[in-house]
Design a protein around this motif. Structure first.
Motif, mmCIF file in Angstrom:
data_model
loop_
_atom_site.group_PDB
_atom_site.id
_atom_site.type_symbol
_atom_site.label_atom_id
_atom_site.label_comp_id
_atom_site.label_asym_id
_atom_site.label_seq_id
_atom_site.Cartn_x
_atom_site.Cartn_y
_atom_site.Cartn_z
ATOM 1 N N PHE A 1 0.870 -1.176 0.000
ATOM 2 C CA PHE A 1 0.000 0.000 0.000
ATOM 3 C C PHE A 1 0.908 1.228 0.000
ATOM 4 C CE2 PHE A 1 -2.366 -3.365 2.187
ATOM 5 C CZ PHE A 1 -3.529 -3.388 1.446
ATOM 6 N N LEU A 2 0.909 1.982 -1.086
ATOM 7 C CA LEU A 2 1.872 3.064 -1.239
ATOM 8 C C LEU A 2 1.585 4.246 -0.318
ATOM 9 C CD1 LEU A 2 2.401 3.140 -5.107
ATOM 10 C CD2 LEU A 2 3.708 1.907 -3.361
ATOM 11 N N GLU A 3 0.304 4.500 -0.059
ATOM 12 C CA GLU A 3 -0.058 5.621 0.807
ATOM 13 C C GLU A 3 -1.149 5.193 1.783
ATOM 14 O OE1 GLU A 3 -1.765 10.234 0.653
ATOM 15 O OE2 GLU A 3 -1.109 9.227 -1.190
ATOM 16 N N LEU A 4 -1.015 5.591 3.034
ATOM 17 C CA LEU A 4 -1.998 5.308 4.068
ATOM 18 C C LEU A 4 -2.666 6.619 4.456
ATOM 19 C CD1 LEU A 4 0.243 3.039 6.352
ATOM 20 C CD2 LEU A 4 -1.134 2.353 4.381
ATOM 21 N N ARG A 5 -4.008 6.614 4.541
ATOM 22 C CA ARG A 5 -4.693 7.875 4.829
ATOM 23 C C ARG A 5 -5.807 7.652 5.845
ATOM 24 N NH1 ARG A 5 -4.429 12.775 2.883
ATOM 25 N NH2 ARG A 5 -6.191 14.183 3.045
ATOM 26 N N PRO A 6 -5.585 8.052 7.108
ATOM 27 C CA PRO A 6 -6.667 8.026 8.097
ATOM 28 C C PRO A 6 -7.600 9.212 7.866
ATOM 29 C CG PRO A 6 -4.700 8.942 9.090
ATOM 30 C CD PRO A 6 -4.323 8.536 7.684
ATOM 31 N N LEU A 7 -8.766 9.194 8.511
ATOM 32 C CA LEU A 7 -9.706 10.312 8.407
ATOM 33 C C LEU A 7 -9.337 11.348 9.462
ATOM 34 C CD1 LEU A 7 -13.084 8.427 7.843
ATOM 35 C CD2 LEU A 7 -11.608 9.526 6.151
ATOM 36 N N GLY A 8 -8.810 12.476 9.008
ATOM 37 C CA GLY A 8 -8.320 13.494 9.928
ATOM 38 C C GLY A 8 -9.388 14.170 10.739
ATOM 39 N N TYR A 9 -10.659 14.101 10.298
ATOM 40 C CA TYR A 9 -11.715 14.796 11.032
ATOM 41 C C TYR A 9 -12.340 13.929 12.128
ATOM 42 C CZ TYR A 9 -14.732 12.279 7.715
ATOM 43 O OH TYR A 9 -15.335 11.315 6.958
ATOM 44 N N LEU A 10 -11.901 12.659 12.241
ATOM 45 C CA LEU A 10 -12.371 11.805 13.327
ATOM 46 C C LEU A 10 -11.370 11.855 14.481
ATOM 47 C CD1 LEU A 10 -13.733 8.661 11.443
ATOM 48 C CD2 LEU A 10 -14.985 10.637 12.305
ATOM 49 N N PRO A 11 -11.777 11.469 15.691
ATOM 50 C CA PRO A 11 -10.870 11.541 16.841
ATOM 51 C C PRO A 11 -9.634 10.646 16.653
ATOM 52 C CG PRO A 11 -13.139 11.230 17.568
ATOM 53 C CD PRO A 11 -13.131 11.041 16.091
ATOM 54 N N ASN A 12 -8.496 11.120 17.161
ATOM 55 C CA ASN A 12 -7.247 10.348 17.216
ATOM 56 C C ASN A 12 -6.829 9.767 15.859
ATOM 57 O OD1 ASN A 12 -7.146 10.663 20.116
ATOM 58 N ND2 ASN A 12 -8.703 9.071 20.258
ATOM 59 N N PRO A 13 -6.675 10.603 14.836
ATOM 60 C CA PRO A 13 -6.264 10.062 13.532
ATOM 61 C C PRO A 13 -4.889 9.402 13.577
ATOM 62 C CG PRO A 13 -6.105 12.457 13.557
ATOM 63 C CD PRO A 13 -6.824 12.069 14.814
ATOM 64 N N GLU A 14 -4.043 9.804 14.551
ATOM 65 C CA GLU A 14 -2.716 9.186 14.640
ATOM 66 C C GLU A 14 -2.826 7.706 15.008
ATOM 67 O OE1 GLU A 14 -3.927 10.711 18.615
ATOM 68 O OE2 GLU A 14 -3.850 11.560 16.587
ATOM 69 N N LYS A 15 -3.836 7.338 15.797
ATOM 70 C CA LYS A 15 -4.042 5.924 16.129
ATOM 71 C C LYS A 15 -4.513 5.145 14.900
ATOM 72 C CE LYS A 15 -5.060 6.498 21.062
ATOM 73 N NZ LYS A 15 -6.046 6.241 22.160
ATOM 74 N N SER A 16 -5.349 5.788 14.098
ATOM 75 C CA SER A 16 -5.797 5.139 12.867
ATOM 76 C C SER A 16 -4.620 4.905 11.926
ATOM 77 C CB SER A 16 -6.865 5.987 12.175
ATOM 78 O OG SER A 16 -8.047 6.041 12.941
ATOM 79 N N LEU A 17 -3.704 5.883 11.871
ATOM 80 C CA LEU A 17 -2.539 5.726 11.011
ATOM 81 C C LEU A 17 -1.688 4.538 11.462
ATOM 82 C CD1 LEU A 17 -0.730 6.651 8.722
ATOM 83 C CD2 LEU A 17 0.339 8.284 10.290
ATOM 84 N N LYS A 18 -1.495 4.399 12.767
ATOM 85 C CA LYS A 18 -0.717 3.264 13.278
ATOM 86 C C LYS A 18 -1.406 1.940 12.953
ATOM 87 C CE LYS A 18 1.556 5.722 17.077
ATOM 88 N NZ LYS A 18 1.723 5.828 18.556
#
Length: 323
Positions: A127-144
Motif C-alpha cells: 500500500f503506497l499511501e496510508l490515509r486516516p480520516l483526519g476529522y475523526l478523533p485520534n487520527p494518529e491511532k488510525s494511522l498506526k
C-alpha cells in the motif's frame, strides 16, 4: 418559546438547535449550514430508528423526541484534501512502479543480511499511501493501525507473490457505510486502485479486532482478480487466507487457517459476520470498481479513479444515499 429543540451530535460534541415546529429536514440542513459551515450537499444526518434522513420534506416533528441526531459532514477543504491525496498517490505510482522509473534504494533492515530483490518487492508491492480520516478523533491511532495492516507479514507475503500494488489505503467512516440491514467492512475501487477499510468501532470509541480486519483486507485484495463473489473468488480467498496464516505463523503469530463458515446454499461469507458485507464495487457506472458493472473505464488514470471516487461520494451525500 414554541420552538422545538433538536440535539445534534457532531464530532464528539452535542449541540442544541431550536427550530419552529413547522420546520422540515430541509430547514434543519439550512440551519446546520449557518451553524457548522457545512453545506447541505456535504451533510448526512442519522436519526435513531429512522436511519439516514433522506426526505427533505420530512417534518422535524417526526423525529424521535429528545433523541440525538448524528451529523456527519465534511467541509469543502476536507474534500480537497482527498483530491490532493490522489495527486500524491499518482506521484507514488510513478516513483515506485512507473515504467522507466528507478526504484529507490531499500532501507536497511534489522537483519544481518538483506535480500535486494525482497527489499525491492516490499517497496513496490504494498500500500503506497496510508490515509486516516483526519476529522475523526485520534487520527494518529488510525494511522498506526493502517501501518500495522501494511506491515503485516502475511499481507506483505501475498502482495509480493501476486505483485499487487495498491496506491491508496483509506480509513472508512463507519456511519457512512452503515444501514439498518448491514454494515460494510471494506471497499475495493477499480480492482485495487483504492481500498477503504472499516477499522473503527461504530461509536468511534475504539478499533475493531485486528484479525477480523485482516480477513477483510484479504477479501478486498481478492477483488483485484475477481469482481463478483463466485466460486473462483472464494477459492482464491481460502488460498490467500492459508498463505497469510502460514506467513503469520512463521513470524511468531497465530495461524488463521480453518476459520471458515459455509452457509446453506453453497454461498460463502468468509470474513463477514451476519449483517456485514463488502462493497466489491459500484454498480451501473461507466467504470469498474472491483465489483459488478461495466468495464468501459478500465483505462482511466489513477488520478481520475480517485477523483471519481470523491465525485460519487459527493453525489451520494447530495442524494442522501449511502456509499
Amino acid at each position: 418559546d414554541d420552538d422545538i429543540p433538536i440535539l445534534i451530535s457532531h464530532r464528539s460534541a452535542t449541540h442544541t438547535l431550536h427550530l419552529p415546529p413547522t420546520s422540515t429536514i430541509s430547514d434543519l440542513t439550512t440551519f446546520i449550514e449557518s451553524t457548522f459551515s457545512i453545506p447541505p450537499a456535504y451533510q448526512k444526518l442519522l436519526a435513531p430508528k429512522l436511519g439516514i434522513l433522506k426526505d427533505p420534506c420530512l417534518p422535524i416533528t417526526s423525529l424521535p423526541a429528545g433523541k440525538k441526531l448524528t451529523l456527519m459532514g465534511s467541509s469543502p477543504e476536507e474534500v480537497a484534501s482527498v483530491q490532493n491525496a490522489s495527486k500524491s498517490a499518482k506521484s507514488n505510482i510513478r516513483r515506485f512502479g512507473g515504467k522507466g522509473s528507478p526504484i529507490p534504494a531499500a532501507r536497511p533492515a534489522p537483519r544481518a543480511s538483506i535480500d535486494p530483490k525482497r527489499a525491492h518487492d516490499d517497496a513496490v508491492y504494498t500500500f503506497l499511501e496510508l490515509r486516516p480520516l483526519g476529522y475523526l478523533p485520534n487520527p494518529e491511532k488510525s494511522l498506526k493501525y493502517l501501518e500495522r495492516v501494511r506491515d503485516d507479514p502475511g499481507i506483505r507475503a501475498i502482495m509480493r507473490r501476486y505483485k499487487w500494488t495498491v496506491p491508496l489505503l483509506l480509513e472508512m467512516n463507519p456511519v457512512e457505510h452503515t444501514t439498518h440491514e448491514s454494515k460494510t467492512l471494506g471497499v475495493n475501487r477499480n480492482k485495487g486502485e483504492v481500498i477503504e477499510l472499516r477499522i473503527r468501532t461504530d461509536d468511534y470509541g475504539g478499533y475493531r479486532d485486528y484479525k477480523t480486519v485482516r480477513r477483510t483486507v484479504v477479501h478486498e485484495l481478492c477483488h483485484n482478480v475477481y469482481s463478483g463473489h463466485d466460486r473462483n473468488f472464494w477459492d482464491l480467498y481460502r488460498q490467500l487466507e492459508g498463505e497469510v496464516g502460514r506467513a503469520d505463523w512463521s513470524h511468531g503469530g497465530n495461524s488463521l487457517g480453518g476459520e471458515f463458515y459455509e452457509p446453506p446454499g453453497g454461498g460463502y461469507l468468509g470474513v463477514m459476520e451476519e449483517g456485514e458485507v463488502d462493497e466489491g464495487g459500484w454498480r451501473g457506472g461507466e467504470w469498474v470498481l472491483g465489483g459488478e458493472g461495466t468495464r468501459e473505464g478500465e483505462g482511466l488514470s489513477k488520478r481520475e479513479v480517485l477523483l471519481r471516487a470523491v465525485e460519487e461520494r459527493m453525489k451520494g451525500k447530495r442524494g442522501g444515499g449511502g456509499g
